[in-house]
Design an enzyme around this catalytic site. Structure first.
Site, short mmCIF file in Angstrom:
data_model
loop_
_atom_site.label_atom_id
_atom_site.label_comp_id
_atom_site.label_asym_id
_atom_site.label_seq_id
_atom_site.Cartn_x
_atom_site.Cartn_y
_atom_site.Cartn_z
CB CYS A 97 34.46 34.97 62.73
SG CYS A 97 36.23 35.17 62.89
CB CYS B 90 36.80 35.51 59.76
SG CYS B 90 36.97 34.46 61.18
CG ASP B 91 33.54 36.95 57.91
OD1 ASP B 91 34.42 36.52 57.15
OD2 ASP B 91 32.69 36.22 58.45
#
Ligand code: NAP
Length: 309
Positions: free
Chosen positions: A136, A139-140
């Site tokens: 992701c 997200c990261d």
């Protein structure tokens, strides 16, 4: 805890399919209860720019879109439980749906649990999840500012990941096992226009290397068999999805990959249990098609509940 109340409709899942079903079902008088799951909102929560959802001419961020759809569902007669479903019993009516903390009953069900990212299956991949391996970018990606990264895959997801990471990273290398992409032409062009993105075709990752965190990968040329090493700070895996149907085993017909078997898109092998979105659709998998399927499922539920009377 067992709840004696029999719900008219339980919707399992809160991505575009589940929430659109909720909007229609609520407006149709079914007073739906949505078990939204711990990963509420589904895959669009992990997406940045959504440019193909009608009604947003300038595009919209995935999480904002889901927030709006949820707000719309809440405006009508929809209730939410923010838990995962752990098991179901469809052998009896009313149906039984067990969440982490309660046992619920319902006359009808819409399953809209979607799909989750697939992993390569390497031992070293599991070891480094959260330490340089991710599925992701949204997200990261932030943790890899100015770093050198790999995105694995040749589909739309891989292109989206590469596009997002190109804004943060020093360099992004897309590693794809074949010599051509399967992504939409527009996305392919967009990513290929980025100066800091390059492509390694006919290449697979054999092993992810590192000690405490990822420092490199062992690559294999799929045509020559040649093995090479490449220093890298992070690996983003974007190779497709698997359906979230673990809690349904033995209760409903699934295909060999675990997708729910359907007729006419929304009917399952159990009368009164309907389906919508990526949990049965391995072909289109778009927010818009999921929302459309949610609409159809809700309209069928309306008829089903009417006929029960
Ligand atoms: P996908 O289209 O199935 O692509 C998966 C990619 O990963 C393929 O290129 C595949 O290679 C590769 N792959 C699969 N298993 C692999 C393995 N074990 N090792 C290495 N590579 C592997 O999946 P997706 O990209 O997640 O897209 C799924 C659906 O969502 C599509 O319908 C897509 O259009 C849609 N989507 C749309 C958007 C958008 O912005 N509109 C964004 C994301 C997703 P091969 O090509 O060799 O099979």
């Amino acid at each position: 805890m067992e709840n004696p109340k029999v719900e008219r409709l339980i919707i399992i899942g809160s991505g575009p399919a589940g929430l659109t079903a909720a909007i229609y079902a609520a407006r149709g008088g079914a007073n739906p209860l949505v078990i939204s799951g711990r990963a509420a909102g589904g895959q669009l929560m992990l997406t940045t720019d959504v440019d193909d959802f009608p009604g947003f001419p300038e595009g919209i961020q995935g999480p904002e879109l889901m927030q709006k759809i949820r707000k719309q569902a809440s405006r009508f007669d929809t209730r939410f439980i923010e838990e995962d479903v752990v098991s179901v019993d469809f052998s009896q009516k009313p149906f039984v749906v067990n969440t982490e903390s309660s046992s619920l009953k319902a006359e009808s069900i819409i399953i809209a649990t979607g799909a989750s990212a697939q992993w390569l299956g390497l031992e070293s991949e599991q070891k480094f999840i959260g330490k340089g391996v991710s599925a992701c970018a949204v997200c990261d990606g932030f943790f890899f500012k100015g770093k050198n990264l790999i995105v694995v895959g040749g589909g739309d997801t891989a292109m989206r990941e590469a596009q997002h990471l190109s804004k943060l990273a020093n360099k992004v290398t897309v590693v794809h096992r074949r010599d051509s992409l399967r992504a939409q032409a527009a996305l392919e062009e967009l990513v290929k226009s980025k100066e800091n993105v390059e492509f390694k075709f006919n290449t697979v990752i054999e092993e992810i290397l590192g000690d405490q965190k990822v420092t490199g990968v062992k690559l294999k040329d799929t045509q020559t068999g040649e093995i090479s090493q490449m220093p890298i700070d992070g690996v983003f895996v974007a190779i497709g999805h698997k359906p979230n149907t673990g809690f349904l085993k033995g209760q409903i017909d699934l295909d060999e990959k675990g997708y729910i078997l359907v007729t006419d898109e929304i009917y399952t092998s159990v009368d009164g249990v309907f389906v919508a979105g990526d949990v049965s659709d391995h072909k289109y998998r778009q927010g818009v098609t999921a929302a459309g399927a949610g609409t159809k499922a809700a309209l069928e539920v309306e008829d089903y509940l009417e006929n029960l009377k």
